[in-house]
Design a protein around this motif. Structure first.
Motif, PDB file in Angstrom:
ATOM      1  N   ASP A 120       0.786  -1.090   0.086  1.00  0.00           N
ATOM      2  CA  ASP A 120      -0.021   0.028  -0.088  1.00  0.00           C
ATOM      3  C   ASP A 120       0.876   1.293   0.063  1.00  0.00           C
ATOM      4  N   SER A 124       0.882   4.159  -3.052  1.00  0.00           N
ATOM      5  CA  SER A 124       0.631   5.375  -2.692  1.00  0.00           C
ATOM      6  C   SER A 124       1.914   6.444  -3.201  1.00  0.00           C
ATOM      7  N   TYR A 127       1.533   6.262  -7.280  1.00  0.00           N
ATOM      8  CA  TYR A 127       0.652   7.192  -7.635  1.00  0.00           C
ATOM      9  C   TYR A 127       0.737   8.645  -7.412  1.00  0.00           C
ATOM     10  N   GLU A 128       1.435   9.060  -6.345  1.00  0.00           N
ATOM     11  CA  GLU A 128       1.884  10.274  -6.260  1.00  0.00           C
ATOM     12  C   GLU A 128       2.880  10.885  -7.268  1.00  0.00           C
TER      13      GLU A 128
END
Ligand code: FER
Length: 193
Positions: A120, A124, A127-128
């Motif tokens: 996870d 993240s 995706y950032e």
């Protein structure tokens, strides 16, 4: 002895325009620094070497009434060295260091409930980064209807940026798929072990 990639990064920057050491350092804080980082101190060491090799020359420019700025310019010697390097096949690059790969390699020592937080977090971060890269693409090339019409320098920047997006999106997809696989794997093991 390193392969002095920094040498060619600096020659490449100077092929756009003459620059001071400060200008060059600044460039490494912008686009190029996103995929090739260099410290202030390394840059100055490299500039000294390049002067000795006569790949670049130096002159003084007046910046204001009393301030002298040392400027660097590509020599024809440096220009041919740059070109030679640009079209030469890559030498073998030393193995990259990938902390996440190292952790995964020792997967069996990670507890079941500790794995998905790892993925996870990685997701993240990806995706950032993807969001940032797409923002950059929009800022720099949002107006561009057809990349084929870009000037050559901009096309180079466009390609580096779209390469980064392709890489990060494919990595994110792999993370998603692997997380699913691991979840199924543990479920499966739970039933059979
Ligand atoms: C830029 C912003 C980000 C850019 C490159 C990157 C060349 C990232 C590259 C990478 O992560 O490989 O403006 O310009």
């Amino acid at each position: 002895v390193g392969r002095r990639i920094l040498k060619y990064a600096i020659l490449g920057l100077l092929s756009k325009r003459d620059m001071s050491g400060y200008d060059i350092t600044n460039e490494f804080k912008q686009a190029i620094g996103q995929f090739w980082s260099a410290k202030h101190s390394q840059i100055y060491v490299e500039l000294k070497k390049l002067l000795e090799e006569e790949a670049i020359s130096q002159y003084v420019e007046m910046a204001g009434a009393k301030l002298e700025k040392k400027m660097y310019r590509l020599t024809s010697n440096g220009e041919s060295e740059l070109h030679e390097w640009l079209v030469k096949p890559d030498e073998k690059v030393e193995t990259e260091k990938d902390v996440f790969a190292l952790r995964l390699y020792f997967l069996k020592d990670i507890a079941k409930d500790e794995i998905s937080p790892l993925f996870d977090y990685q997701l993240s971060m990806k995706y950032e980064k993807i969001e940032y890269l797409k923002e950059q693409l929009e800022i720099l090339f949002g107006e561009t209807s057809d990349p084929v019409k870009l000037d050559t320098a901009s096309l180079g920047h466009y390609l580096v940026l779209t390469k980064a997006i392709a890489r990060e999106e494919s990595y994110a997809q792999w993370l998603e798929d692997s997380l699913t696989l691991i979840t199924q794997h543990h479920f499966h093991k739970g039933e059979t072990d």
